[in-house]
Every structure is written in structure tokens, then in C-alpha cells.
Design an enzyme around this catalytic site. Structure first.
Site, PDB file in Angstrom:
ATOM      1  N   ASP A  57      -8.086  -4.535   9.421  1.00  0.00           N
ATOM      2  CA  ASP A  57      -7.539  -3.376   8.712  1.00  0.00           C
ATOM      3  C   ASP A  57      -7.302  -3.653   7.237  1.00  0.00           C
ATOM      4  OD1 ASP A  57      -5.525  -5.182   8.961  1.00  0.00           O
ATOM      5  OD2 ASP A  57      -4.075  -3.797   9.834  1.00  0.00           O
ATOM      6  N   GLU A  84       0.821  -1.212   0.000  1.00  0.00           N
ATOM      7  CA  GLU A  84       0.000   0.000   0.000  1.00  0.00           C
ATOM      8  C   GLU A  84       0.852   1.259   0.000  1.00  0.00           C
ATOM      9  OE1 GLU A  84      -3.756  -1.627   2.612  1.00  0.00           O
ATOM     10  OE2 GLU A  84      -1.989  -0.913   3.693  1.00  0.00           O
TER      11      GLU A  84
END
Lengths: 345, 345
Positions: A230, A59
Site C-alpha cells: 500500500d 498522508e
């Protein structure tokens, strides 16, 4: 020709943390976090940019307040520890929005552990009952010691009950923290760990729709610090816990993709935590309410952490420089940097 | 405890380019670009992630082929040169998708100049008339020498006519390239520069809807290498040129936001260049056709450039290591890196 980009590598990050102490750093970082969260509406905000594979995710997390820009590179690979790698590694950069030049680069595996604990502690400071004395922890992985130290630094919590499916991880947790004065009870089940706790922190790494915590585990008045749900397809809480709780999030657009509330419809009610700081929303409404921080980690947390680190190490032997920005004397003559000296032709 | 991330800083990047030569590097890079473009459909592709301000833009450009991941940080600030900064600076990273760990970091201001020229040259090799002899260039900024060397390396172009509103930039261009054997004519207008040219390269930096090139400038049979229209609100071509041309793009979803075709409706017909390489689409259809590469720069270009650099410097004195990935012996014991040695407590 050099443009100075300040740099904190792994070795200097470790030295900084040893020198300053985890609790001091987290306490100081909470001030930076609160300052940036109060300016929440000025920031450029997007959900993080994820590249998913069957094994994990990589990410990028950019944000900017219009003066400074930051981004973090971070991976999440739950199967990594079994192969000798960490679940999460990270590094990040600050840049000057005015000219677009990077100004600061740092390792962020350790810094992410600190900022995640600082974010948890900041939120709990505003949402948990003021008389909270004991925290139950589910998950004794890399993040666990930082969470415990963050809650002691900010909330004064010294009593911890902890459960992990891996007894060796719990032993590691005790070995690392008992010398620092914590009162730690290793438990043989989640039920045992959460009994009578004021705060519950869940922080496990399995990438699956799990129910680490069931509705029966959450008593009235508890503050639930849900850290490990998450990622799309990665949750820790029984869905009905969300119905019983007042749910606080960082950035709803991202949390609805990644957090516990991915189990719920798009319009499931949440409170944006920054609004508690700015007075636009209430936090805990009474001592019986269950408050739930559905933490997924947001780019502004990293922005604050990088700013804090940069300011803390400024002018010390902990910062060095990294030569990553070419800067010719004539800005239109980049080629001058690679033109061979005529006499060598 | 260290995880080795290989590193090429600005100094070693400049040494690499001096040692290998710009033309050799661009020629070799074209092979990597073509290999990756042929695998286009395997890549994770998104428009770059931009943070815009009134002064410029900071962008992240990630991509992955499922085995390796790359991203580039790059800014674009057209007002920078007037203040002594470059319009574009960049750096980038390769990572291993399997465990998410970065493997390679490099300066990319110079590398971006090389890969932009390599992309232009690769596309022209497939789209320009085979008998192309002369290139007209509009814009003599940082990218110009790299473009010229790329077209000589890949297409054998040695005759260049060039125009820039800044005569000093043209002088710099001649000073840098005439010693390398180019036949360069400095022109006093775009009309003069493009007259009789086989290839036209536009590469200017102003962030505005400009008409650097008007329809009258583009004769039948020309290949138009439009490099500088690469940002929302930043174009170089009169809109009607697009109607007269067969338009090729990298990634339509990004080009429609950033390229010359931002002037056109969402369904304006374009050819994805990779399909020319795979045989799914034709390139130039006849010698009278105007072919137009609406280049905005795509993440896969950087992926190829980073791979080429990494492979080229492997095992040489041009690569060093950068200590950005904390890697504790026990992957669940990140805290061990910062725990004070007991005897020091």
C-alpha cells in the site's frame, strides 16, 4: 460564538466499539461503503497526498461527494512497533461543502482498522466463492483481528490459519480471538497456512518489495485479499500472481502508485471494484478464477466510515464537541473575538 | 494508553491573543517566518490540495522541513458572510516526522488572520520604502484589523486610509482600531484612499476576476500588498499593474494557479521572496520601483505560525490536550483497546 463540531475521541471510540461490537460495526459499515461506492462517479477523487521520508510517510486523504467533504490524516511508519509506537495512526474530519465548516472530528486509528476490514469484507462478499469456509492470514499485526472479525461478520468465516514471522504476534491474535469462538490454527510457514484456504489475506508492514506470497501459494478459485502492499516500494506478492489473477482495485490512479500493481506496466488491466457494484463490470467469472483485491485504502472508505460513526453515535454520550471553529456574531468582525474589553485597557 | 497531543481551542486562542497582543504576536511570528523562509529549500512543497465547488473551496495545505510536518484545513466561501458564516475558517496540526504522530492541534481561523498579516508585514519590511508612513487599504473584512496591526508592529505604520463597498465594515474597522491609537480616514472611493499612499493593501473576498485596483491607482515607489487574489478565478488587480511592477511570490507553482499572475502567461517573471532573505535575489531596486507581493498564502506560513503558537503557549494554561491518537501498550495489539474485559463477556 461557538460553532459546534461534534467529536469522538479515543476513549469514546473504544467505548463505541465495545458497546456495538466489531462485527456489528463492520457489517453496518459495509452498507455505507456499498452506498458510497455505488455513487463513485459523483466523488471528487485524487491519489492521497503523501509526504515521504526515509522512515515512513504522512498522508492526507481528502474526498467529497459534493454535499459532504472528508479527509483523513494518516501515517505509515513500519519501524514504529520496534520503538513502541504503532505503524499507523490516524484522525479525520467531515465538513459541510455548502459553507466549508467542519462538522465532525474523530480519532481514526481504530476507525481505520474497522474500515480497512470492512472494505476487505465488502469486496470479498462480492468476489470470493460463496462456499468459502477458511481464510489463511499472513501477518498478525494490528489489523489482523479486525480482518478476522470482518470476514466472520460479513462472510461467516470462522476457520483461520495464520502465519507471522513474529510468533508472539500470533499468540496475541489467538489470545484476542479464541475467546470469541474462532477456530484458529497457528502455522509455521506460509505454505502451511495457505494450503486449502478459500481466501488468503496478506497484511504485513515491512516497507520493502517483498514476496510474502509466491505464485505456488495461490491455488485456483482463491480470493486474495492483499492489504499490505500500500505504499511505493512496499509490495507483498510475487509479480506473477498478478498475471494469473483478475485484479480489482479501488482507484486505479492511486493503486498504480501504491499497490501490488506498481510492479506492473501502467496499462496492466484492472477492474474498478465500484463497477462490480453498479453492474458495469463482472466480478468473479467462475469457481476456478483467482480474484485479487489489490487494496491500498482509498479516501472514500474513510468518508463512509466517518459517516457511519457520526450517524451511529449521534445523540449518545459517545459524542462530545470540540471548540476548533471561531464563529464571531458578525462574520466580518473576527477581530471582535480578540479585542480587549475597553475597561481593561 | 494516551499519546499527548497538545491542543489550543478557540477560547484559548482568543485568550492568548488578548494576553500577548496582536502586534506582539505578529512581530514574534515574523522572526519564525523569516527563519523558516531562509530554510525554504529544505521544505517539502506542493500547491495546496483544493476541492472546488460552485460556492467555494476546501483546501488542505501540508508541508514539512524533514523534522516537523504541518497541515492546515481551510475553506474559502465568499458568499458566507451574507449567510452569517465567515468566509474563511481553519484549523491545523503539527506532527513529528520521525514517527508520524501528531503533536499539536489548534484552531486556525484566528491564527490564519495573524499569519497572513505577519507574512504581509514580513514581506513589506523587506520590499516597501523604508520611509513608508501611510497605508491605503481596500477591503475592511475580517483580515483588515490584523493587517493594520501587523504593519504597525513591524513597520510603524499608524496612518491608514481605507475603502470598502460596505460602509458598515469600515465603521467596524474604525471602531476596533481607533481606540488603539490609529489615525484612520474612511474614504468614499479607491481613488481617494490610494492618493499619496506608500503602501497599498488589497484584501477583498469576492470570488471573481475583479479590478479592485486599476493601473492609475498605483504610483511609482508604492509597495503593493495584494492579499485577496488567492483562488482560481479570483483576482483584484488590473493586469497591466503586474507589467509595471516587480512581482514577488511565495511558491510560484501555487501562485500561478491562484494569484494575480493567473492573468499572465506561465513564464511571467516573478521573484521567489525567500531568495530576497537568502540574498539570492534583490528586493526593491530603487525608490521609484513598484514592488508587488502577490500573496496567496502558502503552507510554510502556517508551519511557522503553528510553531510559534506551540512554543508560545508551552507550559501555560493556554494549552490543553486532545485525545485523538490511540496508543496501545503493545503497538501490535490495537485490538486490546476494544477487547471486552473477559469477566464482562
Amino acid at each position: 460564538m461557538n460553532h459546534a463540531v461534534k467529536f469522538v475521541d479515543v476513549e469514546n471510540m473504544a467505548r463505541w466499539i465495545q458497546r456495538e461490537g466489531v462485527e456489528n460495526i463492520i457489517t453496518g459499515m459495509v452498507d455505507y461503503l456499498e452506498a458510497d461506492y455505488r455513487e463513485w462517479e459523483r466523488f471528487d477523487k485524487i491519489p492521497r497526498v503523501a509526504s515521504h521520508t526515509p522512515f515512513g510517510v504522512i498522508e492526507l486523504m481528502p474526498t467529497s461527494n459534493g454535499k459532504e467533504y472528508s479527509f483523513k490524516y494518516v501515517n505509515g511508519h513500519p519501524s514504529n512497533p520496534a520503538r513502541g509506537f504503532q505503524t499507523v495512526t490516524a484522525f479525520g474530519v467531515l465538513a459541510d461543502v455548502d459553507n466549508g465548516y467542519p462538522t465532525f472530528e474523530a480519532e481514526m486509528t481504530l476507525l481505520t482498522a474497522l474500515r480497512t476490514a470492512a472494505t476487505s469484507a465488502m469486496v470479498a462478499k462480492h468476489l470470493a466463492r460463496k462456499d468459502s469456509k477458511r481464510m489463511a492470514m499472513v501477518g498478525a499485526g494490528s489489523q489482523s483481528e479486525f480482518q478476522a472479525l470482518g470476514f466472520r461478520g460479513v462472510m461467516g468465516i470462522e476457520d483461520i490459519t495464520i502465519y507471522d514471522i513474529d510468533p508472539e504476534a500470533v499468540e496475541k491474535f489467538k489470545r484476542n480471538l479464541e475467546p470469541l469462538g474462532f477456530n484458529i490454527t497457528a502455522c509455521s510457514s506460509v505454505d502451511e497456512a495457505v494450503l486449502g484456504a478459500d481466501i488468503i489475506t496478506t497484511c504485513t508492514a515491512d516497507k520493502a518489495q517483498n514476496q510474502i506470497l509466491a505464485e505456488r501459494h495461490v491455488a485456483p478459485g482463491v480470493h486474495l485479499n492483499a492489504v499490505g502492499g500500500d505504499c511505493p516500494g512496499k509490495t507483498e506478492l510475487e509479480s506473477s500472481i498478478l498475471d494469473k489473477s483478475k485484479v480489482f482495485v479501488e482507484f486505479p490512479e492511486q493503486t498504480r502508485i501504491e499497490g501490488e500493481i506498481q510492479q506492473k506496466p501502467e496499462d496492466f488491466p484492472v477492474v474498478e471494484f465500484y463497477q462490480v457494484l453498479t453492474g458495469q463490470a463482472t466480478g468473479r467469472d467462475d469457481d476456478e478464477q483467482i480474484t485479487l483485491f489489490d487494496d491500498v485504502g482509498f479516501a472514500i472508505n474513510d468518508f463512509s466510515a466517518l459517516r457511519y460513526l457520526r450517524d451511529s453515535v449521534k445523540g449518545t454520550d459517545l459524542e462530545s464537541e470540540i471548540d476548533i471553529i471561531a464563529n464571531p456574531d458578525d462574520p466580518k468582525d473576527l477581530f471582535s473575538l480578540v479585542a480587549n474589553v475597553p475597561s481593561l485597557l
